[in-house]
Design an enzyme around this catalytic site. Structure first.
Site, PDB file in Angstrom:
ATOM      1  N   CYS A  50       0.834  -1.209   0.000  1.00 43.50           N
ATOM      2  CA  CYS A  50       0.000   0.000   0.000  1.00 43.50           C
ATOM      3  C   CYS A  50       0.870   1.260   0.000  1.00 43.50           C
ATOM      4  O   CYS A  50       1.889   1.323   0.689  1.00 43.50           O
ATOM      5  CB  CYS A  50      -0.909  -0.010   1.231  1.00 43.50           C
ATOM      6  SG  CYS A  50      -2.044   1.378   1.262  1.00 43.50           S
ATOM      7  N   CYS A  54       0.556   4.748   6.989  1.00 48.94           N
ATOM      8  CA  CYS A  54      -0.074   4.566   8.300  1.00 48.94           C
ATOM      9  C   CYS A  54       0.902   3.829   9.241  1.00 48.94           C
ATOM     10  O   CYS A  54       1.287   2.680   8.954  1.00 48.94           O
ATOM     11  CB  CYS A  54      -1.373   3.779   8.163  1.00 48.94           C
ATOM     12  SG  CYS A  54      -2.409   4.412   6.822  1.00 48.94           S
ATOM     13  N   CYS A  57       0.488   0.133  10.320  1.00 49.72           N
ATOM     14  CA  CYS A  57       0.026  -0.887   9.377  1.00 49.72           C
ATOM     15  C   CYS A  57       1.141  -1.690   8.713  1.00 49.72           C
ATOM     16  O   CYS A  57       2.010  -1.136   8.040  1.00 49.72           O
ATOM     17  CB  CYS A  57      -0.844  -0.238   8.304  1.00 49.72           C
ATOM     18  SG  CYS A  57      -1.596  -1.497   7.246  1.00 49.72           S
ATOM     19  N   CYS A  94     -16.305  -9.459   5.706  1.00 45.79           N
ATOM     20  CA  CYS A  94     -15.652  -8.168   5.510  1.00 45.79           C
ATOM     21  C   CYS A  94     -14.420  -8.350   4.621  1.00 45.79           C
ATOM     22  O   CYS A  94     -13.537  -9.148   4.934  1.00 45.79           O
ATOM     23  CB  CYS A  94     -15.279  -7.620   6.878  1.00 45.79           C
ATOM     24  SG  CYS A  94     -14.532  -6.004   6.812  1.00 45.79           S
ATOM     25  N   CYS A 126     -19.307  -6.398   3.875  1.00 37.45           N
ATOM     26  CA  CYS A 126     -18.669  -5.142   4.243  1.00 37.45           C
ATOM     27  C   CYS A 126     -17.369  -5.068   3.462  1.00 37.45           C
ATOM     28  O   CYS A 126     -16.734  -6.092   3.225  1.00 37.45           O
ATOM     29  CB  CYS A 126     -18.381  -5.150   5.740  1.00 37.45           C
ATOM     30  SG  CYS A 126     -17.428  -3.723   6.296  1.00 37.45           S
ATOM     31  N   CYS A 186     -19.248   1.663   9.058  1.00 43.27           N
ATOM     32  CA  CYS A 186     -18.500   1.007  10.127  1.00 43.27           C
ATOM     33  C   CYS A 186     -17.271   1.872  10.344  1.00 43.27           C
ATOM     34  O   CYS A 186     -16.424   1.980   9.444  1.00 43.27           O
ATOM     35  CB  CYS A 186     -18.115  -0.408   9.678  1.00 43.27           C
ATOM     36  SG  CYS A 186     -16.956  -1.211  10.799  1.00 43.27           S
ATOM     37  N   ARG A 258     -17.549  -3.254  18.081  1.00 40.87           N
ATOM     38  CA  ARG A 258     -16.772  -4.467  17.769  1.00 40.87           C
ATOM     39  C   ARG A 258     -15.443  -4.492  18.505  1.00 40.87           C
ATOM     40  O   ARG A 258     -14.632  -3.562  18.383  1.00 40.87           O
ATOM     41  CB  ARG A 258     -16.559  -4.567  16.244  1.00 40.87           C
ATOM     42  CG  ARG A 258     -15.830  -5.852  15.831  1.00 40.87           C
ATOM     43  CD  ARG A 258     -15.874  -6.097  14.334  1.00 40.87           C
ATOM     44  NE  ARG A 258     -17.237  -6.072  13.846  1.00 40.87           N
ATOM     45  CZ  ARG A 258     -17.722  -5.162  13.002  1.00 40.87           C
ATOM     46  NH1 ARG A 258     -16.946  -4.238  12.536  1.00 40.87           N
ATOM     47  NH2 ARG A 258     -18.973  -5.220  12.629  1.00 40.87           N
TER      48      ARG A 258
HETATM   49  N1  SAM Z   1      -6.735   0.474   3.499  1.00 38.45           N
HETATM   50  C1  SAM Z   1      -7.969   0.631   4.122  1.00 38.45           C
HETATM   51  C2  SAM Z   1      -7.994   1.778   5.125  1.00 38.45           C
HETATM   52  O1  SAM Z   1      -6.939   2.251   5.536  1.00 38.45           O
HETATM   53  O2  SAM Z   1      -9.099   2.193   5.480  1.00 38.45           O
HETATM   54  C3  SAM Z   1      -8.505  -0.607   4.781  1.00 38.45           C
HETATM   55  C4  SAM Z   1      -7.657  -1.536   5.561  1.00 38.45           C
HETATM   56  S1  SAM Z   1      -6.981  -0.951   7.088  1.00 38.45           S
HETATM   57  C5  SAM Z   1      -5.939  -2.299   7.466  1.00 38.45           C
HETATM   58  C6  SAM Z   1      -8.353  -0.991   8.222  1.00 38.45           C
HETATM   59  C7  SAM Z   1      -8.080  -0.640   9.666  1.00 38.45           C
HETATM   60  O3  SAM Z   1      -7.336  -1.669  10.292  1.00 38.45           O
HETATM   61  C8  SAM Z   1      -7.304   0.614   9.980  1.00 38.45           C
HETATM   62  O4  SAM Z   1      -8.076   1.770   9.873  1.00 38.45           O
HETATM   63  C9  SAM Z   1      -6.879   0.347  11.404  1.00 38.45           C
HETATM   64  O5  SAM Z   1      -7.873   0.808  12.298  1.00 38.45           O
HETATM   65  C10 SAM Z   1      -6.809  -1.176  11.498  1.00 38.45           C
HETATM   66  N2  SAM Z   1      -5.432  -1.665  11.678  1.00 38.45           N
HETATM   67  C11 SAM Z   1      -4.470  -1.741  10.732  1.00 38.45           C
HETATM   68  N3  SAM Z   1      -3.321  -2.222  11.253  1.00 38.45           N
HETATM   69  C12 SAM Z   1      -3.553  -2.447  12.565  1.00 38.45           C
HETATM   70  C13 SAM Z   1      -2.749  -2.924  13.633  1.00 38.45           C
HETATM   71  N4  SAM Z   1      -1.471  -3.253  13.472  1.00 38.45           N
HETATM   72  N5  SAM Z   1      -3.319  -3.052  14.854  1.00 38.45           N
HETATM   73  C14 SAM Z   1      -4.616  -2.706  15.047  1.00 38.45           C
HETATM   74  N6  SAM Z   1      -5.419  -2.243  14.070  1.00 38.45           N
HETATM   75  C15 SAM Z   1      -4.897  -2.099  12.846  1.00 38.45           C
HETATM   76  C1  DTB Z   2     -10.983  -2.681  11.708  1.00 37.34           C
HETATM   77  O1  DTB Z   2     -11.258  -1.662  12.363  1.00 37.34           O
HETATM   78  N1  DTB Z   2     -10.201  -3.669  12.125  1.00 37.34           N
HETATM   79  C2  DTB Z   2     -10.028  -4.668  11.113  1.00 37.34           C
HETATM   80  C3  DTB Z   2     -11.028  -4.210  10.031  1.00 37.34           C
HETATM   81  N2  DTB Z   2     -11.441  -2.931  10.506  1.00 37.34           N
HETATM   82  C4  DTB Z   2     -10.680  -4.205   8.632  1.00 37.34           C
HETATM   83  C5  DTB Z   2      -8.604  -4.780  10.636  1.00 37.34           C
HETATM   84  C6  DTB Z   2      -7.642  -5.079  11.726  1.00 37.34           C
HETATM   85  C7  DTB Z   2      -6.313  -5.274  11.083  1.00 37.34           C
HETATM   86  C8  DTB Z   2      -5.248  -5.671  12.059  1.00 37.34           C
HETATM   87  C9  DTB Z   2      -3.915  -5.773  11.422  1.00 37.34           C
HETATM   88  C10 DTB Z   2      -3.811  -6.835  10.380  1.00 37.34           C
HETATM   89  O2  DTB Z   2      -4.263  -7.987  10.581  1.00 37.34           O
HETATM   90  O3  DTB Z   2      -3.177  -6.569   9.329  1.00 37.34           O
HETATM   91 FE1  SF4 Z   3      -2.829   1.147   3.431  1.00 36.81          FE
HETATM   92 FE2  SF4 Z   3      -2.687  -0.037   5.812  1.00 36.81          FE
HETATM   93 FE3  SF4 Z   3      -3.024   2.583   5.672  1.00 36.81          FE
HETATM   94 FE4  SF4 Z   3      -5.058   0.940   4.934  1.00 36.81          FE
HETATM   95  S1  SF4 Z   3      -4.192   1.157   6.997  1.00 36.81           S
HETATM   96  S2  SF4 Z   3      -4.304   2.764   3.858  1.00 36.81           S
HETATM   97  S3  SF4 Z   3      -3.842  -0.749   4.066  1.00 36.81           S
HETATM   98  S4  SF4 Z   3      -1.202   1.443   4.962  1.00 36.81           S
END
Ligand code: SAM
Ligand code: DTB
Ligand code: SF4
Length: 327
Positions: A50, A54, A57, A94, A126, A186, A258
């Protein structure tokens, strides 16, 4: 629906813990059957690479993590996962993609086909695909999308310290586009990123002042992943998680709350307190998007132990989607 000011939310947040849980449990019982938990299954349909930065992430291309970058899954693989999830009692599927934003290309057409097929199976669908335009949101709605996940994640100020490649307003804009397409929202956040209590309060204020409030609110505990800037963060204490869930339940009393990422770090006792404090949804299945989640059978044993059951749902979801299509 009562709207709370930041001061009021702060006061609630600072209530002695057991009083707070008691109050949240009472609110929970006013609007929900406390024995029912909505079970969602999460699947990464496009993993890693990506362009966003973030800080939490593992899927950002800016960090060197262990995540295997994967192009889009095939529709048949996603259908297989959805069929298994439904058989296990999940009512919502989802689908997550590591995209900054949706582009109008063949990958998006494939997502639309996935949404159509899963909706036809009688599951809520979702998606969480990054930023969306109004017309893309409309296309997803027409395919039968029930909900779109797009989190505010923290306060506006703290957001800038965690992500530089997009703004809080970009997030709000996508949420508005989702609303315009009459798809349910959500939207929640993460704790444990190094934010202050005030940042959490501001996030809850922003979430609870969305109009209407999000139908579901995921509260994630940071899963610190090696290679990300937050890899060394201390695990969030269960007491902070319980407190956060309780305040979320009180200020967004009709929303599904959730208990999302971070459950592998929590004891059964800790999770029991989260359910008592008003959490009424989980992700089930041994993987979130890229990180581990508790084993499905262990979760079902936990439900049995706590006297919880998977919420049957969907009756209203299919109605909701077909009513929207005919309106
Ligand atoms: N790329 C899209 C976005 O940023 O909206 C969707 C996927 S993103 C992985 C969805 C959510 O996962 C993020 O907004 C964050 O709240 C959660 N998330 C991502 N990495 C995480 C982590 N290491 N621990 C907890 N929550 C995480
Ligand atoms: C949300 O708030 N939590 C989920 C879902 N929306 C998509 C994602 C959690 C991702 C945790 C890190 C991972 O597994 O990569
Ligand atoms: Fe990309 Fe992860 Fe950020 Fe979603 S949370 S925009 S997957 S870097």
């Amino acid at each position: 629906m009562k709207k709370y000011s930041q001061e009021e939310i702060k006061e609630i947040y600072n209530t002695p813990l057991l009083d707070l849980v008691f109050r949240a449990a009472a609110v929970h019982r006013m609007f929900f059957d406390p024995t029912e938990v909505q079970v969602s299954s999460l699947l990464s349909i496009k993993t890693g690479g990506c362009s966003e930065d973030c800080g939490y992430c593992p899927q950002s291309a800016k960090y060197n993590t262990d995540v295997d970058v994967h192009k889009m899954l095939a529709v048949k693989d996603v259908m297989e996962a959805a069929t298994n999830a439904k058989a296990g009692g999940a009512t919502r599927m989802c689908l997550g993609a590591a995209w900054r934003e949706v582009r109008d290309n063949s990958d998006f057409d494939t997502v639309l086909e996935m949404v159509r097929s899963i909706n036809d199976m009688g599951m809520e669908v979702c998606c969480t695909l990054g930023m969306l335009t109004e017309s893309q949101a409309k296309k997803l709605a027409d395919a039968g999308l029930y909900a779109y996940n797009h989190n505010l994640d923290s306060s506006e100020d703290f957001y800038k310290k965690i992500i530089t490649t997009r703004s809080y307003d970009d997030r709000l804009n996508t949420i508005e586009n989702v609303r315009k397409a009459k798809v349910t929202v959500c939207c929640g956040g993460i704790i444990g990123m190094g934010e202050s209590v005030d940042d959490r309060i501001k996030m809850l204020y922003n979430l609870s002042n969305l109009n209407p409030q999000p139908e579901s609110v995921p509260i994630n505990a940071l899963v610190p992943v090696e290679g990300t800037p937050l890899e060394k963060n201390k695990l969030v204490s269960i007491w902070e998680m319980v407190r956060m869930i309780a305040v979320t339940r009180i200020v967004m009393s009709k929303s599904v709350v959730r208990l999302s990422a971070g459950r592998t770090q929590m004891s059964l006792e800790g999770q029991a307190l989260c359910f008592l404090a008003g959490a009424n949804s989980i992700f089930a299945g041994d993987k979130l998007l890229t990180t581990p989640n508790p084993d499905f059978n262990e979760d079902m044993k936990m439900f049995k132990l706590f006297g919880l059951k998977s919420k049957e749902a969907f009756k209203s979801a299919k109605e909701y989607v077909s009513e929207r299509m005919s309106s």
